[in-house]
Scaffold this motif. Structure first.
Motif, PDB file in Angstrom:
ATOM      1  N   ARG A   1       0.066 -46.720   4.991  1.00 53.80           N
ATOM      2  CA  ARG A   1       1.050 -47.794   4.770  1.00 53.80           C
ATOM      3  C   ARG A   1       2.223 -47.535   5.713  1.00 53.80           C
ATOM      4  NH1 ARG A   1       4.137 -46.418  -1.108  1.00 53.80           N
ATOM      5  NH2 ARG A   1       3.871 -44.169  -0.912  1.00 53.80           N
TER       6      ARG A   1
ATOM      7  N   GLY B   1      -5.473 -34.032  -1.332  1.00 58.73           N
ATOM      8  CA  GLY B   1      -6.667 -34.381  -2.097  1.00 58.73           C
ATOM      9  C   GLY B   1      -7.937 -33.819  -1.485  1.00 58.73           C
ATOM     10  N   TYR B   2      -7.824 -33.296  -0.267  1.00 59.45           N
ATOM     11  CA  TYR B   2      -9.018 -32.833   0.446  1.00 59.45           C
ATOM     12  C   TYR B   2      -9.195 -31.315   0.393  1.00 59.45           C
ATOM     13  CZ  TYR B   2      -8.847 -37.490   2.651  1.00 59.45           C
ATOM     14  OH  TYR B   2      -8.813 -38.835   2.894  1.00 59.45           O
ATOM     15  N   SER B   3      -8.162 -30.568  -0.023  1.00 57.05           N
ATOM     16  CA  SER B   3      -8.263 -29.112   0.118  1.00 57.05           C
ATOM     17  C   SER B   3      -7.672 -28.394  -1.085  1.00 57.05           C
ATOM     18  CB  SER B   3      -7.575 -28.661   1.409  1.00 57.05           C
ATOM     19  OG  SER B   3      -6.482 -29.485   1.735  1.00 57.05           O
TER      20      SER B   3
ATOM     21  N   ARG C   1       0.180 -36.414   0.197  1.00 59.69           N
ATOM     22  CA  ARG C   1      -0.607 -36.823  -0.968  1.00 59.69           C
ATOM     23  C   ARG C   1      -2.080 -36.952  -0.598  1.00 59.69           C
ATOM     24  NH1 ARG C   1       1.175 -36.390  -5.944  1.00 59.69           N
ATOM     25  NH2 ARG C   1       0.076 -38.247  -6.646  1.00 59.69           N
ATOM     26  N   VAL C   2      -2.328 -37.548   0.556  1.00 49.16           N
ATOM     27  CA  VAL C   2      -3.718 -37.763   0.974  1.00 49.16           C
ATOM     28  C   VAL C   2      -4.397 -36.434   1.301  1.00 49.16           C
ATOM     29  CG1 VAL C   2      -5.212 -38.773   2.739  1.00 49.16           C
ATOM     30  CG2 VAL C   2      -3.300 -40.095   1.811  1.00 49.16           C
ATOM     31  N   LEU C   3      -3.791 -35.658   2.207  1.00 44.08           N
ATOM     32  CA  LEU C   3      -4.446 -34.425   2.665  1.00 44.08           C
ATOM     33  C   LEU C   3      -4.608 -33.413   1.532  1.00 44.08           C
ATOM     34  CD1 LEU C   3      -2.883 -33.904   6.211  1.00 44.08           C
ATOM     35  CD2 LEU C   3      -5.107 -34.872   5.608  1.00 44.08           C
TER      36      LEU C   3
ATOM     37  N   ARG D   1     -13.068 -29.673  -8.274  1.00 40.13           N
ATOM     38  CA  ARG D   1     -13.085 -28.208  -8.293  1.00 40.13           C
ATOM     39  C   ARG D   1     -13.247 -27.619  -9.686  1.00 40.13           C
ATOM     40  NH1 ARG D   1     -11.981 -30.291  -3.580  1.00 40.13           N
ATOM     41  NH2 ARG D   1     -11.298 -28.875  -1.933  1.00 40.13           N
TER      42      ARG D   1
ATOM     43  N   ARG E   1      -0.320 -31.930  -3.808  1.00 40.26           N
ATOM     44  CA  ARG E   1      -0.865 -31.569  -5.116  1.00 40.26           C
ATOM     45  C   ARG E   1      -1.483 -30.177  -5.107  1.00 40.26           C
ATOM     46  NH1 ARG E   1      -4.561 -36.644  -5.799  1.00 40.26           N
ATOM     47  NH2 ARG E   1      -4.381 -36.673  -3.533  1.00 40.26           N
ATOM     48  N   VAL E   2      -1.478 -29.497  -3.962  1.00 43.08           N
ATOM     49  CA  VAL E   2      -2.005 -28.124  -3.885  1.00 43.08           C
ATOM     50  C   VAL E   2      -0.947 -27.253  -3.201  1.00 43.08           C
ATOM     51  CG1 VAL E   2      -4.394 -28.915  -3.774  1.00 43.08           C
ATOM     52  CG2 VAL E   2      -3.141 -28.460  -1.644  1.00 43.08           C
TER      53      VAL E   2
ATOM     54  N   PHE F   1      -3.585 -43.329  -3.680  1.00 39.22           N
ATOM     55  CA  PHE F   1      -4.074 -41.965  -3.447  1.00 39.22           C
ATOM     56  C   PHE F   1      -5.346 -41.698  -4.245  1.00 39.22           C
ATOM     57  CE2 PHE F   1       0.586 -41.855  -2.774  1.00 39.22           C
ATOM     58  CZ  PHE F   1       0.529 -41.784  -1.392  1.00 39.22           C
TER      59      PHE F   1
ATOM     60  N   ASN G   1      -5.415 -26.717  -9.838  1.00 36.12           N
ATOM     61  CA  ASN G   1      -4.589 -27.465 -10.802  1.00 36.12           C
ATOM     62  C   ASN G   1      -4.967 -28.931 -10.890  1.00 36.12           C
ATOM     63  OD1 ASN G   1      -3.700 -28.324  -8.375  1.00 36.12           O
ATOM     64  ND2 ASN G   1      -1.532 -28.325  -8.919  1.00 36.12           N
ATOM     65  N   ARG G   2      -6.105 -29.254 -10.255  1.00 36.40           N
ATOM     66  CA  ARG G   2      -6.452 -30.678 -10.254  1.00 36.40           C
ATOM     67  C   ARG G   2      -7.310 -31.064 -11.439  1.00 36.40           C
ATOM     68  NH1 ARG G   2      -7.820 -30.854  -4.030  1.00 36.40           N
ATOM     69  NH2 ARG G   2      -8.724 -28.906  -4.683  1.00 36.40           N
TER      70      ARG G   2
ATOM     71  N   VAL H   1     -13.673 -39.125  -0.937  1.00 36.91           N
ATOM     72  CA  VAL H   1     -14.445 -37.873  -0.880  1.00 36.91           C
ATOM     73  C   VAL H   1     -15.710 -38.013  -1.725  1.00 36.91           C
ATOM     74  CG1 VAL H   1     -14.413 -35.405  -1.405  1.00 36.91           C
ATOM     75  CG2 VAL H   1     -12.392 -36.490  -0.402  1.00 36.91           C
TER      76      VAL H   1
ATOM     77  N   ASP I   1       3.170 -39.624   2.119  1.00 37.81           N
ATOM     78  CA  ASP I   1       1.809 -40.162   2.075  1.00 37.81           C
ATOM     79  C   ASP I   1       0.810 -39.179   2.686  1.00 37.81           C
ATOM     80  OD1 ASP I   1       2.950 -42.381   0.977  1.00 37.81           O
ATOM     81  OD2 ASP I   1       2.066 -43.817   2.375  1.00 37.81           O
TER      82      ASP I   1
ATOM     83  N   CYS J   1     -14.585 -32.451   4.635  1.00 36.43           N
ATOM     84  CA  CYS J   1     -14.370 -31.877   3.312  1.00 36.43           C
ATOM     85  C   CYS J   1     -15.522 -32.233   2.374  1.00 36.43           C
ATOM     86  CB  CYS J   1     -13.028 -32.398   2.814  1.00 36.43           C
ATOM     87  SG  CYS J   1     -12.802 -32.433   1.065  1.00 36.43           S
TER      88      CYS J   1
ATOM     89  N   MET K   1      -3.347 -27.491   8.773  1.00 39.14           N
ATOM     90  CA  MET K   1      -2.761 -28.683   9.372  1.00 39.14           C
ATOM     91  C   MET K   1      -1.697 -28.304  10.396  1.00 39.14           C
ATOM     92  SD  MET K   1      -4.312 -31.268   8.098  1.00 39.14           S
ATOM     93  CE  MET K   1      -5.914 -30.754   7.460  1.00 39.14           C
TER      94      MET K   1
ATOM     95  N   ARG L   1      -7.263 -38.359   8.891  1.00 37.59           N
ATOM     96  CA  ARG L   1      -7.600 -38.657   7.509  1.00 37.59           C
ATOM     97  C   ARG L   1      -9.112 -38.788   7.301  1.00 37.59           C
ATOM     98  NH1 ARG L   1      -4.186 -41.196   4.560  1.00 37.59           N
ATOM     99  NH2 ARG L   1      -3.061 -41.860   6.415  1.00 37.59           N
TER     100      ARG L   1
ATOM    101  N   THR M   1      -8.019 -42.588  -1.695  1.00 41.21           N
ATOM    102  CA  THR M   1      -8.442 -41.545  -0.744  1.00 41.21           C
ATOM    103  C   THR M   1      -9.201 -40.429  -1.460  1.00 41.21           C
ATOM    104  OG1 THR M   1      -6.218 -40.538  -0.826  1.00 41.21           O
ATOM    105  CG2 THR M   1      -6.687 -42.048   0.977  1.00 41.21           C
ATOM    106  N   ASP M   2      -8.796 -40.121  -2.684  1.00 41.54           N
ATOM    107  CA  ASP M   2      -9.576 -39.135  -3.456  1.00 41.54           C
ATOM    108  C   ASP M   2     -10.997 -39.635  -3.683  1.00 41.54           C
ATOM    109  OD1 ASP M   2      -7.317 -37.575  -3.583  1.00 41.54           O
ATOM    110  OD2 ASP M   2      -6.914 -37.935  -5.705  1.00 41.54           O
TER     111      ASP M   2
END
Lengths: 335, 335, 335
Positions: free
Chosen positions: B276, A99-101, A95-97, B35, A122-123, B298, B334-335, B305, A92, B64, A50, B57, B301-302
């Motif tokens: 938002r 979730g993609y990687s 949190r969103v991105l 994952r 989250r990663v 979120f 960790n997800r 995918v 935001d 992805c 990013m 996004r 958005t998850d």
């Protein structure tokens, strides 16, 4: 530190054993970066690369490092998104991105932004440069290169003699390098700049407290005559009030083959964080040095791939498995 | 409908069994998106991720999703091309680009452009948003999220109580959601907006004809007190004559933790299509809701995918084979 | 020539056997480009797809070709980098970027830039277009298409009758095509343009010296009545002093189905390097030709993938191994 799942935001996270750990892993990546072997250990993993500020070199280097471990790269190459214009917070976006990687590398023009992003992610997030603040993989590849160049000459970091030259006031890379060097002992550091562009005093103090011998000077030729490493830097024009002000300093402390031959010890290694300014009015490292085998500037960028592979492998905890999922390359490679 | 080789252009293509089919496949994608497993079923396939209008996004989400099925992504991130400036038709662009990939996802600022493109394309095209017209994967992920959030509470879609809040006149996502909801029966739908930004009458009629109970109001707190889902939206500033006109409505219908606690039932789920607007003057969903476990924005958005993986797998006819080409992940997750 | 490790900078590098070699390899790539088979021969290899000038079509075509051989693509899509603004030389850019990839494809607005870059690069460089100078893969795909279209009609290149039509003064592709045709013998070449936009004299001479019969004319209908190939081109507006000047010539030499039926032999193949200008004022190839099976313009772009796959496979020396690492496709493909 435990690298698994960690963010890599600042060199201040690292103690000396961490640095040495990263460097050992970087060494182990060499067969892959030099295309003697190919590994698929990260098959199926996705890097979110990013870049909210353009930087071809760093972006491609991170992406390439991830590809060399077998992973895929999704990326953004500037402020293309209108989401931020629509008032979206960094929280935001993160949190969103995230979730993609599986891991994110992020560059952003604003100091502290990457750490703020990481908090919501989250990663794991690797800082690819946040304004004038931090660019930890650059600092690591500089020190890694110094170590490797010294090792090639049969020396260690102990007793290293290094000169940093140029705009030491604004150069993010030399600031970070000073902080990394403060983890070691007994170095001889010469800081060469116009008085107005001197290294910030707190960094000089930091290195002195670490036990290094630090000389501050504006005299180039004497300073480079007895060093192992001459680390040149560019005038950071974009940090000056005007181009005119930057021009006052541009072209001071030029290094070329004639000066090198006349003043340097035979094996002095020349480094530079790049880009070097090759315009006639600046030209801090002349192109006539290009055939000098001690010009290490492209070994620096090559080493950057190794260091970034190491960071990915450590953060994603696959160091031990890299070789298990490997094979010889099939294609022509002259490297 | 038979998804194999089909374009996905509009939610009007789908009947209720198609929606349920997509959602079943999306459910099956979960081990890959989270994952726990990696699949290589689309190894060698190429997605042409053609974004003729920037959208980080959505673009990254589609890319992805394709990578997670093992495919490669070639993309464009804006009107970089001069071909259209040189007078190239959408027909030509489609014919050429469809020769390069196995499936195309396309976003374009012009209403109807993606359908026109699809007509000339030799491979399936998925609409990633054409102006104010359609963005079918967003509508699907919204409904998929509603279904999933209800299921987590032991409920189905039958008898669902949902409030849509904000700029219901311009919001493409709420329009699409209404059309999808019209495939179901017996819902209670509350539409909360200033009169000037009300849901278009034909959509209200559509839902009433489907047998839903529809209430139109400009009163927020009463409306959110007895719903399962509170779906908030942003003022679509770019659709107003001026920023000043948009400002008249910005900041109406704010939702924050205090209002939530005072007026909502304990398990009311909060949704939003994102981004938002977190600026003080708008702030339709306050950041103090971020730790509220019912904030599902979120998870939306998850879920995007999953839905996009499902569309790719169905259009390319590999649903049955996904698991056959799978293995456990090798790296830290960790997800 | 030995392709392994070579730069592909100009069609002047090639002799006739080299061309034929490339075309044989391109033929062998067909099962992969048409998705009957998938190969992973370049698994782990990285293409640096460096477009310092935007070009969606060419960039995606090269990237897709590399993906179809199993490799990864890192890319840049315009002058995003500030490195050049900071005074970086092409030499430095090349040295750095060539450390990240196994082969580089480069487009750059400046004539000669790609050759200069290649000299400093440590990996093979393929010219993706340098200003008005060269775009060798386009020239190759044009000739490859001519050969293939002729073969489909049971003919060879011997005795080929071809008309080139339009802005022959500025068109880089027709210039390159003339130079390639000069490697063959006994062709009949008709050059149709306004006198002011005529083919440069040195190219006419080159073809005459090769033994071709060359006619220069500004008369369209007579010229296309007895040819195998009618190669139309766009007015290169960007090379004119003004749009007004370009407008003087726009719309001359239009070809449409009515003209085709009235004047051409039944099987005359229509080619164009694309983009074609479909605006009413230009419209050099009318859309009513789209259903004409002899319109080969999209077969040209499809063939471009084959030719680029061939160049990559030859430069990286994997031609023999492509089939060894292959399997049938798993997904829906209607091509």
């Amino acid at each position: 530190m435990d690298f698994t799942g960690s963010h890599i935001l600042s060199i201040d996270q690292f103690e000396r054993p961490d640095i040495e750990h990263i460097f050992r892993v970087a060494d182990a990546m060499e067969p892959y970066a030099s295309r003697r072997r190919v590994t698929r250990v990260l098959e199926g993993a996705i890097l979110g690369n990013m870049f909210f500020e353009p930087s071809t070199r760093t972006r491609v280097s991170f992406g390439c490092a991830f590809n060399l471990l077998g992973g895929e790269v999704r990326e953004t190459t500037g402020f293309e998104s209108s989401a931020i214009a629509k008032g979206e917070s960094l929280y935001d976006t993160a949190r969103v991105l995230s979730g993609y990687s599986d891991v994110i590398c992020m560059r952003h023009p604003q100091n502290g932004s990457v750490a703020e992003f990481a908090e919501a992610s989250r990663v794991p997030v690797i800082n690819g440069g946040d304004g004038s603040n931090e660019h930890p993989s650059q600092a690591l590849l500089d020190l890694y290169t110094i170590r490797k160049e010294m090792a090639a000459k049969g020396k260690g970091l102990n007793g290293l003699r290094i000169a940093m030259i140029g705009d030491l006031k604004h150069g993010r890379t030399v600031h970070s390098l000073c902080r990394l060097l403060a983890l070691f002992e007994g170095l001889q550091v010469t800081l060469v700049s116009p008085a107005e562009l001197a290294m910030p005093e707190y960094l000089v103090e930091l290195m002195r407290r670490a036990g290094h011998q630090v000389v501050v000077t504006d005299e180039l030729t004497a300073s480079i005559s007895k060093v192992d490493i001459a680390y040149s830097t560019r005038i950071q024009e974009e940090r000056f009030a005007s181009k005119q002000e930057a021009d006052l300093y541009r072209g001071r402390f030029r290094l070329n083959q004639q000066i090198y031959t006349q003043f340097c010890e035979p094996n002095t290694v020349i480094m530079h964080p790049l880009p070097r300014d090759s315009r006639a009015e600046a030209n801090e490292l002349d192109n006539d040095l290009n055939s000098n085998p001690n010009l290490a500037i492209f070994r620096q960028t090559d080493n950057g791939v190794l260091v970034r592979m190491a960071l990915f492998a450590m953060v994603l905890d696959v160091v031990e498995q890299v070789d298990k999922h490997a094979q010889a390359v099939r294609w022509y490679s002259n490297r």
